[in-house]
Design an enzyme around this catalytic site. Structure first.
Site, mmCIF file in Angstrom:
data_model
loop_
_atom_site.group_PDB
_atom_site.id
_atom_site.type_symbol
_atom_site.label_atom_id
_atom_site.label_comp_id
_atom_site.label_asym_id
_atom_site.label_seq_id
_atom_site.Cartn_x
_atom_site.Cartn_y
_atom_site.Cartn_z
ATOM 1 N N GLN A 11 0.815 -1.213 0.000
ATOM 2 C CA GLN A 11 0.000 0.000 0.000
ATOM 3 C C GLN A 11 0.854 1.272 0.000
ATOM 4 O O GLN A 11 0.587 2.212 -0.750
ATOM 5 C CB GLN A 11 -0.912 0.017 1.228
ATOM 6 C CG GLN A 11 -1.943 -1.086 1.283
ATOM 7 C CD GLN A 11 -2.856 -0.912 2.470
ATOM 8 O OE1 GLN A 11 -3.734 -0.051 2.482
ATOM 9 N NE2 GLN A 11 -2.647 -1.718 3.499
ATOM 10 N N ILE A 12 1.875 1.290 0.833
ATOM 11 C CA ILE A 12 2.693 2.496 0.943
ATOM 12 C C ILE A 12 3.577 2.657 -0.284
ATOM 13 O O ILE A 12 3.716 3.771 -0.819
ATOM 14 C CB ILE A 12 3.509 2.468 2.243
ATOM 15 C CG1 ILE A 12 2.561 2.538 3.450
ATOM 16 C CG2 ILE A 12 4.511 3.620 2.287
ATOM 17 C CD1 ILE A 12 3.234 2.359 4.792
ATOM 18 N N ALA A 60 7.753 -5.628 3.428
ATOM 19 C CA ALA A 60 7.657 -6.325 4.715
ATOM 20 C C ALA A 60 6.736 -7.526 4.606
ATOM 21 O O ALA A 60 5.920 -7.624 3.672
ATOM 22 C CB ALA A 60 7.137 -5.373 5.803
ATOM 23 N N THR A 62 3.583 -8.823 6.153
ATOM 24 C CA THR A 62 2.525 -8.105 6.870
ATOM 25 C C THR A 62 1.331 -8.972 7.260
ATOM 26 O O THR A 62 0.324 -8.443 7.737
ATOM 27 C CB THR A 62 2.009 -6.933 6.011
ATOM 28 O OG1 THR A 62 1.513 -7.433 4.756
ATOM 29 C CG2 THR A 62 3.132 -5.923 5.747
ATOM 30 N N ASP A 102 2.791 -0.056 14.986
ATOM 31 C CA ASP A 102 2.280 0.051 16.354
ATOM 32 C C ASP A 102 2.367 -1.276 17.101
ATOM 33 O O ASP A 102 2.334 -1.308 18.333
ATOM 34 C CB ASP A 102 0.821 0.524 16.330
ATOM 35 C CG ASP A 102 -0.070 -0.384 15.491
ATOM 36 O OD1 ASP A 102 0.224 -0.565 14.283
ATOM 37 O OD2 ASP A 102 -1.074 -0.914 16.012
ATOM 38 N N TYR A 125 4.390 -11.054 14.611
ATOM 39 C CA TYR A 125 4.546 -9.966 13.649
ATOM 40 C C TYR A 125 5.217 -8.760 14.306
ATOM 41 O O TYR A 125 6.186 -8.207 13.779
ATOM 42 C CB TYR A 125 3.190 -9.574 13.063
ATOM 43 C CG TYR A 125 3.235 -8.278 12.279
ATOM 44 C CD1 TYR A 125 3.873 -8.220 11.044
ATOM 45 C CD2 TYR A 125 2.647 -7.117 12.784
ATOM 46 C CE1 TYR A 125 3.934 -7.034 10.337
ATOM 47 C CE2 TYR A 125 2.702 -5.929 12.070
ATOM 48 C CZ TYR A 125 3.353 -5.891 10.851
ATOM 49 O OH TYR A 125 3.406 -4.715 10.160
#
Length: 307
Positions: A11-12, A60, A62, A102, A125
């Site tokens: 997404q990023i 990554a 994810t 987070d 994760y």
């Protein structure tokens, strides 16, 4: 300036690739098979070949749930692979912007987490991402780590897109209401990272290095996030969907997720002058994009930079 982003489909990465030209920056995404974080030997040749001015380490592992049974793969990609990217950035002499999460926190703090709070992940994760942070910091000094949370966008698989898909065939959905976080648009993250990369390239001041929290303004539970998504969809002509709140214990999951995923962005605003828009504004923007809706009111920018 040329920013090289690891990963092509995330997404990023896709958001940075789409936004970069509009911000006057050349973006090159590098991913498999040329660059494979599970094969660390591929990293340096792939990055050296594209001659970056700065590197965004976005690739990554994810899959939060699957990581519980694929621990070695998660650590190979998020830990060893991330470390290899940092080693390459150091050898190339360019700034590295590393993406984290987070989930490095246990969620027990009653207030938003700040960068100096101790990281204590409670799932594989999160532990693998913390390992990546530590390996990156050990390998590169020209480094900024950006922790973000609850990422959504028009791309890939994410909570917002899942809600819209389920809402097409259901008029009621149960959603967890006892986990709090900061929903964050990948486009907003992309804008902030481009600004930060430009600053790191132009200014060697150490205050632009270190750990920063990068999330949308405001906070919500997953249930509140879902309600906002369906509210935005309803204004685009979609049928209403009722969100029924439940507890984490009522939702079957192989992973214990942090009850509090709120991250404070005060340091980012103080040092970089960057503040992301309120998550509600960005949520409606992404819903509009996915549903092809054009609103009449002005839209918020992807990120704001204080002058």
């Amino acid at each position: 300036m040329r920013i090289v982003v690891t990963g092509k489909e995330g997404q990023i990465a896709r958001s940075i690739a789409a936004l970069g030209p509009r911000m006057g920056v050349e973006i090159v995404t590098v991913g498999r098979p040329e660059l494979d974080l599970a094969a660390p030997g591929s990293v340096m040749p792939a990055l050296a070949a594209v001659r970056p001015d700065a590197i965004v380490s976005a690739a990554a592992y994810t899959m939060v749930d699957k990581a519980e049974t694929e621990r070695d793969l998660a650590f190979a990609i998020n830990g060893i692979g991330a470390g290899a990217v940092a080693e390459a950035a150091a050898r190339l002499g360019v700034p590295l912007l590393h993406l984290s999460t987070d989930y490095v926190f246990d969620g027990r703090k009653p207030a938003p987490y700040v960068e100096t709070d101790p990281a204590q992940p409670i799932c594989i994760y999160g532990a693998s991402k913390l390992d990546g942070e530590r390996r990156a910091a050990a390998a590169a000094s020209d480094l900024a780590i950006f922790r973000t949370a609850w990422v959504y966008s028009p791309y890939g698989v994410n909570f917002l897109k899942t809600m819209l898909r389920l809402g097409e065939t259901r008029d009621k959905l149960v959603v967890v209401a006892d986990q709090q976080g900061c929903p964050t648009s990948a486009e907003d993250i992309a804008g902030a990272l481009i600004l930060a990369a430009r600053r790191m390239v132009e200014d060697r001041d150490g205050r632009y290095r270190g750990i920063f929290h990068l999330t949308g303004a405001g906070e919500a539970s997953w249930a509140e996030f879902a309600r906002e998504i369906f509210s935005a969809a309803e204004t685009c002509g979609h049928s209403p969907v009722e969100v029924i709140p439940i507890t984490s214990d009522q939702y079957p999951s192989p992973v214990t997720r942090p009850a509090n995923s709120r991250l404070s962005g005060e340091k980012l605003t103080h040092i970089y002058g960057i503040a992301l828009p309120d998550w509600r504004t960005s949520t409606r923007k992404v819903v509009d994009t996915l549903l092809g809706w054009k609103r009449t009111q002005p839209r918020s920018a992807h990120s704001g930079e204080r002058q």
